[in-house]
Design a protein around this motif. Structure first.
Motif, PDB file in Angstrom:
ATOM      1  N   ARG A   1       0.815  -1.219   0.000  1.00 33.85           N
ATOM      2  CA  ARG A   1       0.000   0.000   0.000  1.00 33.85           C
ATOM      3  C   ARG A   1       0.846   1.265   0.000  1.00 33.85           C
ATOM      4  O   ARG A   1       0.438   2.290  -0.541  1.00 33.85           O
ATOM      5  CB  ARG A   1      -0.920   0.022   1.231  1.00 33.85           C
ATOM      6  N   VAL A   2       2.028   1.222   0.624  1.00 38.15           N
ATOM      7  CA  VAL A   2       2.774   2.465   0.831  1.00 38.15           C
ATOM      8  C   VAL A   2       4.078   2.533   0.046  1.00 38.15           C
ATOM      9  O   VAL A   2       4.698   3.589  -0.027  1.00 38.15           O
ATOM     10  CB  VAL A   2       3.081   2.669   2.340  1.00 38.15           C
TER      11      VAL A   2
ATOM     12  N   ARG B   1       1.603   9.812   2.638  1.00 39.46           N
ATOM     13  CA  ARG B   1       0.777  10.027   1.455  1.00 39.46           C
ATOM     14  C   ARG B   1      -0.521   9.215   1.523  1.00 39.46           C
ATOM     15  O   ARG B   1      -1.449   9.473   0.759  1.00 39.46           O
ATOM     16  CB  ARG B   1       1.553   9.680   0.184  1.00 39.46           C
ATOM     17  N   HIS B   2      -0.569   8.240   2.406  1.00 45.65           N
ATOM     18  CA  HIS B   2      -1.797   7.476   2.620  1.00 45.65           C
ATOM     19  C   HIS B   2      -2.330   7.872   4.003  1.00 45.65           C
ATOM     20  O   HIS B   2      -1.987   7.260   5.008  1.00 45.65           O
ATOM     21  CB  HIS B   2      -1.529   5.973   2.555  1.00 45.65           C
ATOM     22  N   ARG B   3      -3.140   8.927   4.053  1.00 47.23           N
ATOM     23  CA  ARG B   3      -3.526   9.535   5.325  1.00 47.23           C
ATOM     24  C   ARG B   3      -4.177   8.550   6.305  1.00 47.23           C
ATOM     25  O   ARG B   3      -3.796   8.515   7.479  1.00 47.23           O
ATOM     26  CB  ARG B   3      -4.469  10.724   5.070  1.00 47.23           C
TER      27      ARG B   3
ATOM     28  N   SER C   1      -3.982   5.218   6.534  1.00 44.76           N
ATOM     29  CA  SER C   1      -3.039   4.220   7.035  1.00 44.76           C
ATOM     30  C   SER C   1      -1.915   4.883   7.840  1.00 44.76           C
ATOM     31  O   SER C   1      -1.363   4.269   8.757  1.00 44.76           O
ATOM     32  CB  SER C   1      -2.447   3.406   5.876  1.00 44.76           C
ATOM     33  N   TRP C   2      -1.574   6.160   7.516  1.00 40.61           N
ATOM     34  CA  TRP C   2      -0.553   6.871   8.298  1.00 40.61           C
ATOM     35  C   TRP C   2      -1.059   7.138   9.707  1.00 40.61           C
ATOM     36  O   TRP C   2      -0.316   6.963  10.693  1.00 40.61           O
ATOM     37  CB  TRP C   2      -0.183   8.171   7.621  1.00 40.61           C
TER      38      TRP C   2
END
Length: 466
Positions: A109-110, A289-291, A293-294
């Motif tokens: 994903r990241v 960039r993946h809010r 999941s961050w």
């Protein structure tokens, strides 16, 4: 067959991995001026000219480190050769994906680099003959289970299976509908009870009384099932179970019922608590960039280091420094047992320091070619000399050894860890690898200077097997 032998056989026939690959080298060395080096198992080039980094994992025991290593090697390789993310691909080959698929899905994903996971198929002699693509999971995370589990033990499979049939209705009548329980058979060595049920539940509306509610539920279940014996369970105990027991059928109910949404490996990841405060080991990866999941990543960091304030503060400081840089990616690997006493006993018995806490953080920023490498370890103040282990434990644990063993059994020693470290003159530090202090590991200096104390501690615990 050894992992190195499998690697060599694959290198000689890369069509097993993917048609059209050109072999560039084995054990490709990645020197690094920051002090951390690595070796890519197989380096290849595909039909489109992209570099392909291939990592091979043979055993389940090493698969949990694979994601962190893959991220670090890709970052070091790109930095050393000046390649962009679109010029490099990664392929992770593993014979056992039971512990690997959930963190691999997180990585996909990241990650900037195109990454593919494949099941490595071996013949009867252990040689690789084929690969199958392993699709990443959707990685559901809103539904969780309580970190307190229970193990019911039986002398016969018939008694165990009969008890298992009663569990869904039994716990449903007590208001629990989201559950997982696993049939276990002991296949290695001789034990008193060779058949078990490992039960974990999720209760709605968790509050401060959750632990008491879970314990009450397990007591009611135990009274009804009448096992030959019973034990407390928790995430790291389930990890230990996997080493000696064969996992049979996995039963699920409520919102865990869908095998498509919650496949078996995702359920086992929940039981192991691959993320969060209820595990001694973790391997996390995230990117701003993946809010969503961050945010989850930051919560996982806080949870995992909840009993280690020094590392929690230091790691969060590093993550705060990234800000909202959507090009940055962070990988964290840590062993954080929060049990200094057991680590000292392990050293006294084996002479090894691998039971002490350790941490590695790799940060790859989009605007910098070189990854940042940070490490964490225990440091000694150089002057504190602990004395009389029986008195020290009695001061910290009212009730002495009995209180210590109660907390050890229920996996609740973390609340006492900072105080114990202070009594020993130890503290957790984080430093950038290139700026790390030279010389021997500080914990070794402490152990050498306090060898008599360690021996006295071992004598105090000599009747206990860890």
């Amino acid at each position: 067959m050894r992992e190195s032998r499998i690697r060599d056989l694959l290198a000689a026939d890369l069509d097993i991995v993917e048609p059209g690959l050109t072999h560039l080298g084995n054990e490709f060395h990645l020197p690094n001026e920051h002090g951390t080096r690595g070796y890519v198992d197989i380096l290849a080039r595909d039909r489109l000219g992209k570099i392909v980094i291939i990592e091979v994992k043979r055993s389940r025991s090493t698969s949990r480190e694979a994601i962190h290593e893959l991220f670090k090697y890709a970052a070091l390789f790109r930095a050393r050769h000046g390649l962009g993310a679109n010029q490099v691909r990664c392929v992770l080959l593993a014979t056992d994906w039971s512990e690997l698929r959930v963190p691999f899905s997180e990585y996909v994903r990241v990650s900037d680099c195109e990454t593919e996971g494949k099941q490595l198929v071996l013949d009867d002699d252990g040689a690789p003959v084929a690969t199958r693509t392993v699709p990443p999971l959707d990685n559901p995370s809103d539904l969780a289970i309580a970190p307190w589990h229970h193990v019911f033990l039986y002398e016969s499979a018939e008694a165990r299976d009969s008890a298992a049939e009663k569990i869904p209705d039994l716990i449903g009548r007590h208001g629990c509908h989201d559950y997982i329980f696993v049939d276990l058979d002991h296949t290695r060595g001789s034990v008193v009870y060779s058949y078990a049920i490992y039960l974990a539940v999720s209760l709605e509306n968790p509050d401060r009384k959750l632990e008491r509610r879970v314990e009450r539920l397990y007591d009611l279940v135990q009274d009804a099932l009448v096992p030959d014996s019973a034990e407390i369970g928790y995430p790291d105990k389930f990890r230990q179970v996997l080493a000696g027991w064969e996992v049979g059928e996995i039963h699920r109910g409520g919102r865990f019922a869908s095998a498509e949404i919650w496949p078996a490996d995702a359920l086992q990841a929940l039981l192991r608590s691959d993320r969060g405060r209820h595990s001694r080991s973790t391997s996390l990866i995230g990117s701003p960039r993946h809010r969503p999941s961050w945010a989850e990543f930051r919560t996982d960091v806080d949870d995992f280091f909840a009993s280690n304030e020094a590392w929690r503060t230091s790691v969060n400081h590093l993550l705060d420094g990234i800000g909202h840089d959507g090009r940055a990616t962070v990988s964290i690997r840590s062993f954080n047992p929060c049990d200094l006493t057991t680590a000292l006993l392990h050293f006294a018995r084996t002479g090894r320091t691998d039971a002490f806490p350790r941490l590695e953080v790799v940060i790859h920023r989009g605007d910098r070619p070189e990854p940042e490498l940070h490490a964490g370890r225990l440091r000694w103040d150089g002057k504190t000399r602990p004395q009389d282990p029986a008195r020290l434990i009695g001061d910290e644990f009212p009730g002495g050894l009995d209180s210590y063993f109660d907390l050890y059994h229920f996996d609740r020693l973390g609340d006492h860890e900072d105080a114990l470290l202070t009594r020993h003159g130890l503290f957790c530090e984080v430093f950038e690898v290139e700026d790390g202090p030279p010389g021997e590991e500080p914990i070794v200096t402490f152990l050498r200077a306090n060898s008599n104390y360690v021996e006295e501690l071992a004598d105090l615990f000599h009747v206990v097997e860890f």
